[in-house]
Scaffold this motif. Structure first.
Motif, PDB file in Angstrom:
ATOM      1  N   PRO A 154     122.171 102.405  50.628  1.00 25.66           N
ATOM      2  CA  PRO A 154     121.603 103.336  51.614  1.00 25.66           C
ATOM      3  C   PRO A 154     121.595 104.750  51.037  1.00 25.66           C
ATOM      4  N   GLU A 155     120.827 105.606  51.654  1.00 20.64           N
ATOM      5  CA  GLU A 155     120.662 106.974  51.141  1.00 20.64           C
ATOM      6  C   GLU A 155     121.990 107.703  50.936  1.00 20.64           C
ATOM      7  N   PRO A 156     122.960 107.624  51.858  1.00 22.65           N
ATOM      8  CA  PRO A 156     124.226 108.334  51.617  1.00 22.65           C
ATOM      9  C   PRO A 156     124.944 107.868  50.344  1.00 22.65           C
ATOM     10  N   THR A 157     124.828 106.590  50.023  1.00 18.21           N
ATOM     11  CA  THR A 157     125.433 106.079  48.788  1.00 18.21           C
ATOM     12  C   THR A 157     124.715 106.625  47.569  1.00 18.21           C
ATOM     13  N   TRP A 158     123.394 106.544  47.584  1.00 16.56           N
ATOM     14  CA  TRP A 158     122.607 107.042  46.450  1.00 16.56           C
ATOM     15  C   TRP A 158     122.889 108.524  46.202  1.00 16.56           C
ATOM     16  N   THR A 159     122.902 109.307  47.266  1.00 13.89           N
ATOM     17  CA  THR A 159     123.126 110.745  47.130  1.00 13.89           C
ATOM     18  C   THR A 159     124.517 111.046  46.595  1.00 13.89           C
ATOM     19  N   ALA A 160     125.519 110.343  47.127  1.00 21.95           N
ATOM     20  CA  ALA A 160     126.894 110.592  46.688  1.00 21.95           C
ATOM     21  C   ALA A 160     127.075 110.279  45.212  1.00 21.95           C
ATOM     22  N   VAL A 161     126.469 109.190  44.757  1.00 17.96           N
ATOM     23  CA  VAL A 161     126.593 108.819  43.351  1.00 17.96           C
ATOM     24  C   VAL A 161     125.874 109.833  42.457  1.00 17.96           C
ATOM     25  N   GLN A 162     124.691 110.272  42.865  1.00 16.22           N
ATOM     26  CA  GLN A 162     123.960 111.248  42.048  1.00 16.22           C
ATOM     27  C   GLN A 162     124.725 112.563  41.945  1.00 16.22           C
ATOM     28  N   GLU A 163     125.318 112.993  43.049  1.00 23.66           N
ATOM     29  CA  GLU A 163     126.093 114.231  43.029  1.00 23.66           C
ATOM     30  C   GLU A 163     127.312 114.106  42.127  1.00 23.66           C
ATOM     31  N   ALA A 164     127.968 112.953  42.184  1.00 28.19           N
ATOM     32  CA  ALA A 164     129.135 112.754  41.329  1.00 28.19           C
ATOM     33  C   ALA A 164     128.742 112.714  39.860  1.00 28.19           C
ATOM     34  N   MET A 165     127.637 112.072  39.559  1.00 27.97           N
ATOM     35  CA  MET A 165     127.187 111.998  38.173  1.00 27.97           C
ATOM     36  C   MET A 165     126.799 113.373  37.647  1.00 27.97           C
ATOM     37  N   THR A 166     126.191 114.175  38.512  1.00 29.69           N
ATOM     38  CA  THR A 166     125.836 115.540  38.107  1.00 29.69           C
ATOM     39  C   THR A 166     127.090 116.350  37.791  1.00 29.69           C
ATOM     40  N   GLY A 167     128.115 116.195  38.652  1.00 29.51           N
ATOM     41  CA  GLY A 167     129.367 116.889  38.399  1.00 29.51           C
ATOM     42  C   GLY A 167     130.051 116.419  37.137  1.00 29.51           C
ATOM     43  N   TRP A 168     129.954 115.124  36.866  1.00 24.35           N
ATOM     44  CA  TRP A 168     130.534 114.565  35.637  1.00 24.35           C
ATOM     45  C   TRP A 168     129.812 115.121  34.412  1.00 24.35           C
ATOM     46  N   ARG A 169     128.481 115.135  34.466  1.00 23.45           N
ATOM     47  CA  ARG A 169     127.698 115.602  33.323  1.00 23.45           C
ATOM     48  C   ARG A 169     128.032 117.054  32.965  1.00 23.45           C
ATOM     49  N   ALA A 170     128.228 117.866  33.997  1.00 28.37           N
ATOM     50  CA  ALA A 170     128.481 119.287  33.764  1.00 28.37           C
ATOM     51  C   ALA A 170     129.961 119.612  33.621  1.00 28.37           C
ATOM     52  N   GLY A 171     130.828 118.647  33.973  1.00 31.35           N
ATOM     53  CA  GLY A 171     132.252 118.956  33.974  1.00 31.35           C
ATOM     54  C   GLY A 171     132.605 120.020  34.987  1.00 31.35           C
ATOM     55  N   SER A 172     131.915 119.981  36.133  1.00 31.79           N
ATOM     56  CA  SER A 172     132.048 121.061  37.115  1.00 31.79           C
ATOM     57  C   SER A 172     132.966 120.717  38.280  1.00 31.79           C
ATOM     58  N   THR A 173     133.582 119.555  38.238  1.00 34.68           N
ATOM     59  CA  THR A 173     134.432 119.158  39.352  1.00 34.68           C
ATOM     60  C   THR A 173     135.623 118.381  38.823  1.00 34.68           C
ATOM     61  N   SER A 174     136.629 118.197  39.669  1.00 33.26           N
ATOM     62  CA  SER A 174     137.814 117.435  39.291  1.00 33.26           C
ATOM     63  C   SER A 174     137.691 116.001  39.799  1.00 33.26           C
ATOM     64  N   TRP A 175     138.298 115.081  39.101  1.00 31.66           N
ATOM     65  CA  TRP A 175     138.195 113.665  39.446  1.00 31.66           C
ATOM     66  C   TRP A 175     138.898 113.306  40.745  1.00 31.66           C
TER      67      TRP A 175
END
Length: 345
Positions: A26-47
């Motif tokens: 569902p859309e909330p899952t897709w959005t959450a995963v994309q946001e997490a991947m973006t944060g991972w790529r940039a190293g902009s968030t903590s695990w």
């Protein structure tokens, strides 16, 4: 949220009739995963924020099957979650399993045969009657992957209790569309990537407290600690007192997507999903001149089915020469009718 409202959360290409292989996010899952991947790529968030999704998912899963969250362990696959249960069986124990059982709920028992565990396979329709005084554990799928048949849960549990046998249920093909009381079993395992529409790499296990006392957490690591963030280094052994001692360190992005998917299922309600899914399955069966059933998964033998469906862009599975079609919340009557046209035209 009713089904019509809920369907706006998905964007499937028409003709997806294969949730028994994997569910669509569902859309909330897709959005959450994309946001997490973006944060991972940039190293902009903590695990740690990603890790918080695990307990959200654990709580939501527990609510779906009616058990306490403290009795739910999380992992990666069904067979991995069953391994410590199988290893806890005493030498000489007897396990009863349906003949045509998905091997994730068969191999964990069979690998124990070298130390004296006996695995007896019986016809699925006679499973309850096959449980006897020599049975120590009965393991079965609540809904069979091969053909969508729904097990006689109440009868099997009653027979097992009459003979003091443990009950292990693989609900991977049921949880998310079929309401059931998980607390009646000793173990309920679910792979999250099908009807719960999680990313692959999530699995859940309800482990009854009395059974947990007989099990050893051989895969324990920091995440199985009483306080995982205080369990990074050194002795003594300090495991969680509840089912979390059987947790496996989580694949973060899978769990980031799992939590919102489970919450969407809970918001729609499993009974409403069941009514929708089974109605579509029966529309499909009726269109092929078959009697209606009670499952969201159906199998039919139609000559040339695989080629006909592929030509029409319908994605379903073929198992042993039979079409296996599976219908979920995002499936529509139009999907069914297109499949029927392909198979009967």
């Amino acid at each position: 949220m009713d089904i019509e409202q809920a369907q706006k959360l998905w964007q499937p290409k028409p003709g997806w009739l294969n949730t028994a292989s994997y569910g669509l996010p569902p859309e909330p899952t897709w959005t959450a995963v994309q946001e997490a991947m973006t944060g991972w790529r940039a190293g902009s968030t903590s695990w740690e924020g990603w890790g918080e999704s695990v307990n959200r998912a654990r709580t939501a899963f527990a609510g779906l099957i009616g058990v306490p969250g403290a009795d739910v362990a999380v992992g990666v696959t069904v067979s991995q979650m069953l391994a410590p249960v199988a290893a806890a069986l005493p030498a000489g124990a007897t396990v009863v399993v349906p003949e045509v059982e998905f091997t994730s709920n068969l191999f964990p028992w069979l690998v124990q045969e070298e130390r004296g565990v006996t695995v007896r396979t019986v016809p699925a329709e006679g499973l309850a009657e096959a449980i006897d005084a020599d049975t120590d554990l009965v393991a079965f799928s609540l809904v069979q992957s091969a053909d969508g048949s729904v097990a006689a849960y109440d009868e099997i549990v009653a027979a097992a209790r009459a003979h003091d046998a443990l009950v292990v249920v693989d609900a991977t093909q049921a949880c998310g569309w079929l309401p059931f009381d998980g607390s009646r079993a000793d173990v309920v395992v679910v792979g999250g990537y099908k009807w719960l529409m999680n990313p692959r790499g999530t699995a859940y296990a309800y482990l009854a407290p009395a059974l947990r006392d007989r099990m050893r957490p051989d895969a324990a690591g920091w995440y199985a600690g009483r306080d995982p963030h205080a369990s990074y280094y050194g002795p003594p052994l300090r495991l969680a007192d509840d089912a979390r001692r059987f947790d496996i360190s989580p694949a973060w992005f899978s769990w980031v997507g799992a939590a919102p998917a489970l919450e969407v299922v809970a918001e729609i309600g499993v009974p409403a999903i069941q009514a929708h899914d089974v109605a579509l399955a029966n529309r499909f069966l009726t269109g092929l001149g078959r009697p209606p059933g009670e499952s969201a998964i159906v199998t039919v033998a139609v000559p040339g089915a695989e080629e006909r469906l592929a030509a029409a862009g319908i994605r379903a599975a073929v198992r042993a020469g039979r079409v296996r079609a599976s219908f979920h919340v995002y499936s529509t009557e139009a999907d069914v009718d297109e499949a029927l046209t392909a198979l009967t035209g």
